[in-house]
Design an enzyme around this catalytic site. Sequence first.
Site, PDB file in Angstrom:
ATOM      1  N   ASP A  77      20.043  39.946  20.109  1.00  0.00           N
ATOM      2  CA  ASP A  77      21.200  40.775  19.777  1.00  0.00           C
ATOM      3  C   ASP A  77      22.308  39.904  19.194  1.00  0.00           C
ATOM      4  O   ASP A  77      22.881  40.194  18.148  1.00  0.00           O
ATOM      5  CB  ASP A  77      21.693  41.497  21.044  1.00  0.00           C
ATOM      6  CG  ASP A  77      22.920  42.350  20.756  1.00  0.00           C
ATOM      7  OD1 ASP A  77      22.888  43.115  19.775  1.00  0.00           O
ATOM      8  OD2 ASP A  77      23.908  42.233  21.504  1.00  0.00           O
ATOM      9  N   ASP A  80      21.444  27.882  22.066  1.00  0.00           N
ATOM     10  CA  ASP A  80      22.725  27.340  21.582  1.00  0.00           C
ATOM     11  C   ASP A  80      22.513  26.514  20.315  1.00  0.00           C
ATOM     12  O   ASP A  80      23.256  26.619  19.345  1.00  0.00           O
ATOM     13  CB  ASP A  80      23.468  26.560  22.684  1.00  0.00           C
ATOM     14  CG  ASP A  80      22.592  25.576  23.435  1.00  0.00           C
ATOM     15  OD1 ASP A  80      21.360  25.570  23.214  1.00  0.00           O
ATOM     16  OD2 ASP A  80      23.128  24.803  24.247  1.00  0.00           O
ATOM     17  N   ASP A 116      23.625  39.359  14.869  1.00  0.00           N
ATOM     18  CA  ASP A 116      24.979  39.582  14.339  1.00  0.00           C
ATOM     19  C   ASP A 116      25.446  38.324  13.610  1.00  0.00           C
ATOM     20  O   ASP A 116      26.054  38.392  12.541  1.00  0.00           O
ATOM     21  CB  ASP A 116      25.981  39.919  15.466  1.00  0.00           C
ATOM     22  CG  ASP A 116      26.168  41.432  15.633  1.00  0.00           C
ATOM     23  OD1 ASP A 116      25.172  42.175  15.491  1.00  0.00           O
ATOM     24  OD2 ASP A 116      27.302  41.869  15.902  1.00  0.00           O
ATOM     25  N   TYR A 162      19.025  43.345  29.685  1.00  0.00           N
ATOM     26  CA  TYR A 162      19.461  44.694  29.321  1.00  0.00           C
ATOM     27  C   TYR A 162      18.931  45.742  30.303  1.00  0.00           C
ATOM     28  O   TYR A 162      19.572  46.758  30.536  1.00  0.00           O
ATOM     29  CB  TYR A 162      18.944  45.070  27.920  1.00  0.00           C
ATOM     30  CG  TYR A 162      19.833  44.703  26.767  1.00  0.00           C
ATOM     31  CD1 TYR A 162      20.256  43.385  26.581  1.00  0.00           C
ATOM     32  CD2 TYR A 162      20.240  45.662  25.850  1.00  0.00           C
ATOM     33  CE1 TYR A 162      21.053  43.050  25.502  1.00  0.00           C
ATOM     34  CE2 TYR A 162      21.042  45.335  24.770  1.00  0.00           C
ATOM     35  CZ  TYR A 162      21.440  44.026  24.603  1.00  0.00           C
ATOM     36  OH  TYR A 162      22.229  43.710  23.540  1.00  0.00           O
ATOM     37  N   LYS A 167      16.297  29.518  26.544  1.00  0.00           N
ATOM     38  CA  LYS A 167      17.242  28.622  27.229  1.00  0.00           C
ATOM     39  C   LYS A 167      16.464  28.023  28.407  1.00  0.00           C
ATOM     40  O   LYS A 167      16.818  28.200  29.583  1.00  0.00           O
ATOM     41  CB  LYS A 167      18.479  29.440  27.685  1.00  0.00           C
ATOM     42  CG  LYS A 167      19.616  28.608  28.247  1.00  0.00           C
ATOM     43  CD  LYS A 167      20.399  27.823  27.196  1.00  0.00           C
ATOM     44  CE  LYS A 167      21.430  26.923  27.864  1.00  0.00           C
ATOM     45  NZ  LYS A 167      22.116  26.023  26.899  1.00  0.00           N
TER      46      LYS A 167
END
Length: 357
Positions: free
Chosen positions: A247, A223, A251, A145, A190
Amino acid sequence: MSARKKARIVVLGGDGIGPEVTAEAVRVLEAIATRYGHEFAFESHLIGGAAIDATGSALPSQTISACGTADAVLLGAVGGPKWSDPNATVRPEQGLLALRKALNLFANLRPVSLHPALLDASPIKADILRGTDIVVVRELTGGIYFGEKHRTEDSASDLCTYTVNEIQRVTRVAGKLAQGRRRSIVSIDKANVLETSRLWRSTVEQVLSSEFPDVKLEHMLVDAAAMHLIRKPSSFDVMLTENMFGDILTDEASMLAGSLGMLPSASLGAATLGVYEPIHGSAPDIAGKGIANPYGTILSAAMLLEHSLGLSEEAEAIEKAVAECVSKRVFTADIAAGGAAVTTKQAGDCVVNRVLQ
Ligand code: IPM
Ligand code: MN
């Protein structure tokens, strides 16, 4: 009962449904002040698209200075179709990102718990949902970001960077939180691909083993975490993650709670000042209709009382009031599943009345 408290709370309604939902949260905080004898002074300032229209900047300097000296900030949402040209140089989201950065709010707490009356509002089967009680700790001022951005005619890049210090401090927040819960952290990364994730993994491990030996740590690739969140959400206690993974996963996690409109958040730094906001966006499709779900913002106000003002009893009073309204099926359209729905104001009234009882 806690001692009489004076506090200055900055309210940044922002865009779309933001002003509608923050108005209800302010009414609930006023009810808390009345019931418990506190004195809260509210001050509204501009952020996002509304600020761009008025001043040309998504985060006017007046807003930053008001927030910097406040006891806490309550925020609605930013963004909307009017300002959504991806090539625009000034964008509403910049206001939110710059505010987080300016106040150094590096830890974003996003609790995901679900009310039994909302089991049917979720697209996931009730059997899978039962027992879900998660807090996602999202790193908020680093990563992709905030890395350097480049753009040429035929290429673009966003740099993802993390320092050891940035990872350590957010890990400590997660560690303390886990000690007050079920003492279990799943750290998301990751590490099979990204160098930042390999640094993340080793730093988290080092901080937790030396400073929080009683907390169990598991590493999970992002994942796989996205899959396990839907397969067995009740297996998670605290999830610790870098900025962008957090983020995306929150959601996804919001669907466990039935609606994005139910979830609150707290953005915290080293001191008590924090920014409190629902995790949903500005929902331009329903803005101005008075039908948005205010519970996520009202629950954010509860987090504000707890984390910035140290008023846990008052925070619990709000949480209990919201839970009672949900039990009574005082549902806005997003959670009513086609059944009878109340307005934003009526949902706010329900909480206010219960707080004052
Ligand atoms: C959030 C939002 C923001 C983010 C946007 C509006 C910049 O999606 O708070 O989750 O990506 O952090
Ligand atoms: Mn988001």
